[in-house]
Enzyme design. Structure first.
Site, PDB file in Angstrom:
ATOM      1  N   ILE A  11      12.813  30.110  42.779  1.00 22.25           N
ATOM      2  CA  ILE A  11      11.662  29.802  43.157  1.00 22.25           C
ATOM      3  C   ILE A  11      11.926  28.724  44.252  1.00 22.25           C
ATOM      4  O   ILE A  11      12.636  27.870  43.980  1.00 22.25           O
ATOM      5  CB  ILE A  11      10.655  28.750  42.063  1.00 22.25           C
ATOM      6  CG1 ILE A  11      10.393  30.063  40.946  1.00 22.25           C
ATOM      7  CG2 ILE A  11       9.604  28.343  42.524  1.00 22.25           C
ATOM      8  CD1 ILE A  11       9.852  29.086  39.780  1.00 22.25           C
ATOM      9  N   LYS A  12      11.189  28.947  45.669  1.00 24.43           N
ATOM     10  CA  LYS A  12      11.260  28.054  46.673  1.00 24.43           C
ATOM     11  C   LYS A  12      10.152  27.369  46.630  1.00 24.43           C
ATOM     12  O   LYS A  12       8.997  28.152  47.137  1.00 24.43           O
ATOM     13  CB  LYS A  12      11.649  29.017  47.704  1.00 24.43           C
ATOM     14  CG  LYS A  12      11.814  28.181  49.251  1.00 24.43           C
ATOM     15  CD  LYS A  12      12.349  29.174  50.250  1.00 24.43           C
ATOM     16  CE  LYS A  12      12.399  28.550  51.493  1.00 24.43           C
ATOM     17  NZ  LYS A  12      11.143  28.749  52.433  1.00 24.43           N
ATOM     18  N   THR A  13      10.238  25.987  46.907  1.00 22.26           N
ATOM     19  CA  THR A  13       8.635  25.493  47.114  1.00 22.26           C
ATOM     20  C   THR A  13       8.696  24.060  47.718  1.00 22.26           C
ATOM     21  O   THR A  13       9.943  23.566  48.197  1.00 22.26           O
ATOM     22  CB  THR A  13       7.800  25.112  45.572  1.00 22.26           C
ATOM     23  OG1 THR A  13       6.878  24.880  45.894  1.00 22.26           O
ATOM     24  CG2 THR A  13       8.727  24.145  44.804  1.00 22.26           C
TER      25      THR A  13
END
Ligand code: FBP
Length: 282
Positions: free
Chosen positions: A191-193
């Protein structure tokens, strides 16, 4: 015994993550997503062969880009120990404002496989009026990629008028945490956030992802390199698994010292100031 596709997913994830389970990934989809003006201050980096050569030489763990860039600059990967993540959705800045909250497919899992990718990625703007479309697209990408043994990365970005109205900003930890949780529940492998502003709140985002690695999405270039190194340091302290960084790398005339300093912070737990000094950034 593990299913064949699980073996493939785990093997390919290791092309990004070192033994410590962390990674620094270079993001280069800005010519499409923001427009070529993002490169105006460091114009030679508009050429993917030029910038990719530099970031790979500096020791980056992985590259995230769009199918056409992977094609134009494919030779940079030859013989190099660097993961390739092909992102399959985007949008241009030329769209009318009200349609900016939607990312559209621009390639397919099979294209990424042909390009020799190690992972595929797709964005979901959680809370956007188009959330439904992006959820379905992510589900389709994940299902096909997983069948072939490819990891799927979700760029999990809370965004849209409702988020602004209810939470004031898209980086509010409650929505970032919600997006990370939703990504994990959809079956994302990474996940990239957004940065939520503090180590404590980012730790909650990491907890909500329940073991799915959470990486920072870089953001606009910080004028002071120490400022950005501090954010990445706190991401790691919070249990984050690294960072996917674009502008803080390619908008520097000489991006290599910044990359090496980031690698020190991510993989050696060095204090930001120590890392910056060691690489001549201070
Ligand atoms: P940056 O480190 O430059 O922020 O790159 C990460 C990224 O997610 C890119 O992949 C993408 O093009 C851009 O940020 C999205 O930026 P924005 O938040 O302005 O839509």
């Amino acid at each position: 015994m593990e299913a064949y596709n699980q073996v493939g997913i785990q093997r390919r994830l290791r092309r990004f993550f070192r033994r410590d389970g962390r990674a620094l990934i270079f993001a280069m989809d800005h010519g499409f997503e923001h427009g070529p003006t993002d490169f105006e201050g460091t114009w030679e980096h508009i050429n993917p062969n030029v910038i990719l050569k530099k970031v790979i030489r500096a020791g980056i763990d992985g590259i995230m880009t769009l199918p056409g860039i992977a094609r134009i600059a494919g030779k940079q990967f030859h013989g190099k120990d660097v993961g390739l993540m092909v992102k399959l959705t985007s949008k241009t800045n030329l769209r009318p404002k009200e349609d900016q909250f939607l990312q559209t497919p621009l390639g397919f899992v099979e294209d990424a496989i042909k390009l020799g990718a190690d992972a595929v990625a797709a964005t979901v703007y959680w809370g956007s009026p188009y959330e439904d479309v992006m959820m379905k697209n992510f589900a389709e990408v994940a299902s096909i990629a997983h069948d072939f043994g490819y990891p799927v990365v979700q760029f999990s970005y809370p965004r849209g008028p409702y988020i602004n109205e209810k939470y004031g900003k898209k980086e509010d930890y409650r929505v970032v945490m919600y997006g990370a949780r939703a990504a994990a529940e959809m079956g994302a492998d990474m996940i990239k956030t957004y940065w939520t502003g503090s180590k404590e709140t980012f730790a909650k985002v990491v907890d909500a992802a329940s073991g799915v690695p959470v990486l920072l999405s870089g953001g606009a270039k910080a004028e002071n390199p120490l400022e950005f190194l501090n954010v990445v340091y706190n991401v790691i302290e919070a249990g984050g698994s690294g960072a996917v960084v674009g502008r803080n790398i390619f908008q520097r005339e000489n991006p290599e010292p910044m990359i090496r300093a980031l690698l020190r912070v991510i993989h050696k737990n060095e204090e930001p100031e120590e890392a910056a000094k060691a690489e001549g950034l201070l």
